[in-house]
Motif scaffolding. Structure first.
Motif, PDB file in Angstrom:
ATOM      1  N   PRO A 119       0.806  -1.224   0.000  1.00  0.00           N
ATOM      2  CA  PRO A 119       0.000   0.000   0.000  1.00  0.00           C
ATOM      3  C   PRO A 119       0.844   1.282   0.000  1.00  0.00           C
ATOM      4  O   PRO A 119       0.374   2.322  -0.422  1.00  0.00           O
ATOM      5  CB  PRO A 119      -0.824  -0.098   1.291  1.00  0.00           C
ATOM      6  N   ALA A 120       2.099   1.216   0.438  1.00  0.00           N
ATOM      7  CA  ALA A 120       2.979   2.385   0.450  1.00  0.00           C
ATOM      8  C   ALA A 120       3.486   2.724  -0.956  1.00  0.00           C
ATOM      9  O   ALA A 120       4.078   3.779  -1.158  1.00  0.00           O
ATOM     10  CB  ALA A 120       4.168   2.151   1.385  1.00  0.00           C
ATOM     11  N   ARG A 121       3.256   1.855  -1.912  1.00  0.00           N
ATOM     12  CA  ARG A 121       3.643   2.064  -3.308  1.00  0.00           C
ATOM     13  C   ARG A 121       5.107   2.503  -3.447  1.00  0.00           C
ATOM     14  O   ARG A 121       5.394   3.618  -3.882  1.00  0.00           O
ATOM     15  CB  ARG A 121       2.748   3.098  -3.984  1.00  0.00           C
ATOM     16  N   PRO A 122       6.040   1.632  -3.079  1.00  0.00           N
ATOM     17  CA  PRO A 122       7.456   2.014  -3.193  1.00  0.00           C
ATOM     18  C   PRO A 122       7.843   2.245  -4.652  1.00  0.00           C
ATOM     19  O   PRO A 122       7.233   1.681  -5.561  1.00  0.00           O
ATOM     20  CB  PRO A 122       8.187   0.790  -2.628  1.00  0.00           C
ATOM     21  N   ASP A 123       8.842   3.099  -4.864  1.00  0.00           N
ATOM     22  CA  ASP A 123       9.317   3.371  -6.222  1.00  0.00           C
ATOM     23  C   ASP A 123       9.983   2.129  -6.823  1.00  0.00           C
ATOM     24  O   ASP A 123       9.822   1.832  -7.988  1.00  0.00           O
ATOM     25  CB  ASP A 123      10.330   4.522  -6.223  1.00  0.00           C
ATOM     26  N   MET A 144       9.570  -6.066   3.839  1.00  0.00           N
ATOM     27  CA  MET A 144       8.963  -5.824   2.531  1.00  0.00           C
ATOM     28  C   MET A 144       7.861  -6.845   2.241  1.00  0.00           C
ATOM     29  O   MET A 144       6.794  -6.497   1.728  1.00  0.00           O
ATOM     30  CB  MET A 144      10.028  -5.894   1.428  1.00  0.00           C
ATOM     31  N   VAL A 145       8.127  -8.101   2.568  1.00  0.00           N
ATOM     32  CA  VAL A 145       7.161  -9.178   2.344  1.00  0.00           C
ATOM     33  C   VAL A 145       5.904  -8.943   3.184  1.00  0.00           C
ATOM     34  O   VAL A 145       4.776  -9.092   2.689  1.00  0.00           O
ATOM     35  CB  VAL A 145       7.807 -10.550   2.652  1.00  0.00           C
ATOM     36  N   GLU A 146       6.090  -8.583   4.443  1.00  0.00           N
ATOM     37  CA  GLU A 146       4.932  -8.335   5.309  1.00  0.00           C
ATOM     38  C   GLU A 146       4.105  -7.151   4.811  1.00  0.00           C
ATOM     39  O   GLU A 146       2.878  -7.218   4.775  1.00  0.00           O
ATOM     40  CB  GLU A 146       5.382  -8.084   6.752  1.00  0.00           C
ATOM     41  N   ALA A 147       4.778  -6.069   4.423  1.00  0.00           N
ATOM     42  CA  ALA A 147       4.066  -4.871   3.959  1.00  0.00           C
ATOM     43  C   ALA A 147       3.244  -5.187   2.711  1.00  0.00           C
ATOM     44  O   ALA A 147       2.072  -4.824   2.619  1.00  0.00           O
ATOM     45  CB  ALA A 147       5.057  -3.742   3.682  1.00  0.00           C
ATOM     46  N   ALA A 148       3.845  -5.878   1.747  1.00  0.00           N
ATOM     47  CA  ALA A 148       3.134  -6.212   0.515  1.00  0.00           C
ATOM     48  C   ALA A 148       2.107  -7.317   0.744  1.00  0.00           C
ATOM     49  O   ALA A 148       1.073  -7.360   0.078  1.00  0.00           O
ATOM     50  CB  ALA A 148       4.130  -6.634  -0.559  1.00  0.00           C
ATOM     51  N   GLY A 149       2.375  -8.196   1.691  1.00  0.00           N
ATOM     52  CA  GLY A 149       1.474  -9.316   1.957  1.00  0.00           C
ATOM     53  C   GLY A 149       0.086  -8.887   2.381  1.00  0.00           C
ATOM     54  O   GLY A 149      -0.912  -9.528   2.025  1.00  0.00           O
ATOM     55  N   LYS A 150       0.010  -7.789   3.092  1.00  0.00           N
ATOM     56  CA  LYS A 150      -1.302  -7.290   3.533  1.00  0.00           C
ATOM     57  C   LYS A 150      -2.133  -6.844   2.323  1.00  0.00           C
ATOM     58  O   LYS A 150      -3.317  -7.150   2.220  1.00  0.00           O
ATOM     59  CB  LYS A 150      -1.119  -6.155   4.531  1.00  0.00           C
ATOM     60  N   GLY A 151      -1.503  -6.127   1.391  1.00  0.00           N
ATOM     61  CA  GLY A 151      -2.189  -5.712   0.168  1.00  0.00           C
ATOM     62  C   GLY A 151      -2.538  -6.901  -0.713  1.00  0.00           C
ATOM     63  O   GLY A 151      -3.612  -6.950  -1.321  1.00  0.00           O
ATOM     64  N   LEU A 152      -1.639  -7.876  -0.764  1.00  0.00           N
ATOM     65  CA  LEU A 152      -1.899  -9.085  -1.541  1.00  0.00           C
ATOM     66  C   LEU A 152      -3.084  -9.846  -0.953  1.00  0.00           C
ATOM     67  O   LEU A 152      -3.945 -10.334  -1.698  1.00  0.00           O
ATOM     68  CB  LEU A 152      -0.654  -9.972  -1.581  1.00  0.00           C
ATOM     69  N   LEU A 153      -3.169  -9.909   0.362  1.00  0.00           N
ATOM     70  CA  LEU A 153      -4.302 -10.585   1.002  1.00  0.00           C
ATOM     71  C   LEU A 153      -5.615  -9.900   0.613  1.00  0.00           C
ATOM     72  O   LEU A 153      -6.601 -10.574   0.301  1.00  0.00           O
ATOM     73  CB  LEU A 153      -4.137 -10.609   2.520  1.00  0.00           C
ATOM     74  N   ASP A 154      -5.622  -8.580   0.594  1.00  0.00           N
ATOM     75  CA  ASP A 154      -6.820  -7.849   0.165  1.00  0.00           C
ATOM     76  C   ASP A 154      -7.189  -8.201  -1.274  1.00  0.00           C
ATOM     77  O   ASP A 154      -8.360  -8.401  -1.601  1.00  0.00           O
ATOM     78  CB  ASP A 154      -6.609  -6.333   0.290  1.00  0.00           C
ATOM     79  N   ALA A 155      -6.181  -8.280  -2.158  1.00  0.00           N
ATOM     80  CA  ALA A 155      -6.426  -8.601  -3.565  1.00  0.00           C
ATOM     81  C   ALA A 155      -6.969 -10.023  -3.715  1.00  0.00           C
ATOM     82  O   ALA A 155      -7.891 -10.265  -4.508  1.00  0.00           O
ATOM     83  CB  ALA A 155      -5.137  -8.437  -4.374  1.00  0.00           C
ATOM     84  N   VAL A 156      -6.425 -10.956  -2.957  1.00  0.00           N
ATOM     85  CA  VAL A 156      -6.901 -12.346  -3.016  1.00  0.00           C
ATOM     86  C   VAL A 156      -8.318 -12.437  -2.462  1.00  0.00           C
ATOM     87  O   VAL A 156      -9.172 -13.126  -3.028  1.00  0.00           O
ATOM     88  CB  VAL A 156      -5.919 -13.296  -2.287  1.00  0.00           C
ATOM     89  N   ARG A 157      -8.575 -11.718  -1.386  1.00  0.00           N
ATOM     90  CA  ARG A 157      -9.934 -11.710  -0.812  1.00  0.00           C
ATOM     91  C   ARG A 157     -10.940 -11.190  -1.848  1.00  0.00           C
ATOM     92  O   ARG A 157     -12.000 -11.763  -2.038  1.00  0.00           O
ATOM     93  CB  ARG A 157      -9.955 -10.847   0.450  1.00  0.00           C
ATOM     94  N   THR A 158     -10.570 -10.124  -2.562  1.00  0.00           N
ATOM     95  CA  THR A 158     -11.420  -9.571  -3.612  1.00  0.00           C
ATOM     96  C   THR A 158     -11.639 -10.603  -4.733  1.00  0.00           C
ATOM     97  O   THR A 158     -12.755 -10.785  -5.209  1.00  0.00           O
ATOM     98  CB  THR A 158     -10.804  -8.278  -4.186  1.00  0.00           C
ATOM     99  N   ALA A 159     -10.585 -11.286  -5.140  1.00  0.00           N
ATOM    100  CA  ALA A 159     -10.701 -12.313  -6.193  1.00  0.00           C
ATOM    101  C   ALA A 159     -11.613 -13.433  -5.749  1.00  0.00           C
ATOM    102  O   ALA A 159     -12.420 -13.944  -6.547  1.00  0.00           O
ATOM    103  CB  ALA A 159      -9.308 -12.855  -6.540  1.00  0.00           C
ATOM    104  N   LEU A 160     -11.542 -13.820  -4.479  1.00  0.00           N
ATOM    105  CA  LEU A 160     -12.424 -14.870  -3.961  1.00  0.00           C
ATOM    106  C   LEU A 160     -13.883 -14.414  -3.975  1.00  0.00           C
ATOM    107  O   LEU A 160     -14.776 -15.196  -4.317  1.00  0.00           O
ATOM    108  CB  LEU A 160     -12.006 -15.266  -2.536  1.00  0.00           C
ATOM    109  N   GLU A 161     -14.121 -13.159  -3.610  1.00  0.00           N
ATOM    110  CA  GLU A 161     -15.482 -12.621  -3.614  1.00  0.00           C
ATOM    111  C   GLU A 161     -16.030 -12.590  -5.036  1.00  0.00           C
ATOM    112  O   GLU A 161     -17.195 -12.933  -5.263  1.00  0.00           O
ATOM    113  CB  GLU A 161     -15.498 -11.222  -2.983  1.00  0.00           C
ATOM    114  N   GLU A 162     -15.184 -12.189  -5.994  1.00  0.00           N
ATOM    115  CA  GLU A 162     -15.623 -12.144  -7.395  1.00  0.00           C
ATOM    116  C   GLU A 162     -15.931 -13.542  -7.915  1.00  0.00           C
ATOM    117  O   GLU A 162     -16.873 -13.746  -8.658  1.00  0.00           O
ATOM    118  CB  GLU A 162     -14.551 -11.479  -8.258  1.00  0.00           C
TER     119      GLU A 162
END
Length: 165
Positions: A119-123, A144-162
């Motif tokens: 979510p911090a959108r690193p360069d 880095m893995v933990e920071a991105a993992g939270k956003g990835l979890l949100d994306a996977v949750r959205t894919a599951l809902e779809e």
């Protein structure tokens, strides 16, 4: 019941970054109550370490932060694309290698960079390879893995809902 949503993390040798991402994300998935719906795996672009455990420094950082570490390295195979929903590359080199392996454009489109989910959108979206450095590189990798993992979890949750809609 639908088949599980399958995520595979890929780095170079599958002993540092991708097993770390696999362990962290599997924990996130379990903690979110999605363990029955999501399968998490990892592999390397190369097969040099096939059958080896994770690098001891990866194991040490994971265990020190409460993550399990039970891992044996393997090489990513092009034929796996059909059974995967998302292939998560740890750096641009892996992204290019995986997309060139993909049998179809749809398979190539499954390949994404892990830090693109931060979510911090690193360069810089690469997770640097800590292999040739000290423990601080492995600790940075975990952050880095933990920071991105939270956003990835949100994306996977959205894919599951779809998928369920």
């Amino acid at each position: 019941m639908n088949s599980p949503y399958r995520v595979c993390f890929v780095c170079t040798g599958n002993i540092c970054r991708s097993p770390m991402a696999e362990a962290v994300f599997r924990t996130f998935v379990e903690d979110a109550g999605l363990g029955a719906l999501v399968r998490v795996d990892s592999a390397g672009t190369g097969g040099w370490h096939e059958g080896d455990g994770a690098d001891p420094r990866t194991v040490s950082v994971l265990e020190a932060n409460g993550y399990p570490s039970d891992h044996f390295a393997r090489q990513f195979r092009a034929e796996w694309f059909g059974g995967l929903d998302l292939v998560v590359a740890l750096d641009e080199g892996h992204l290019r290698a995986l997309r060139s392996l993909a049998p179809t454009q749809a398979d190539a489109d499954k390949v994404r960079l892990l830090r693109a989910y931060d979510p911090a959108r690193p360069d810089d979206l690469d997770v640097p390879d800590p292999y040739y450095g000290g423990m601080d590189g492995f600790e940075d990798c975990l952050e880095m893995v933990e920071a991105a993992g939270k956003g990835l979890l949100d994306a996977v949750r959205t894919a599951l809902e779809e998928r369920a809609a």
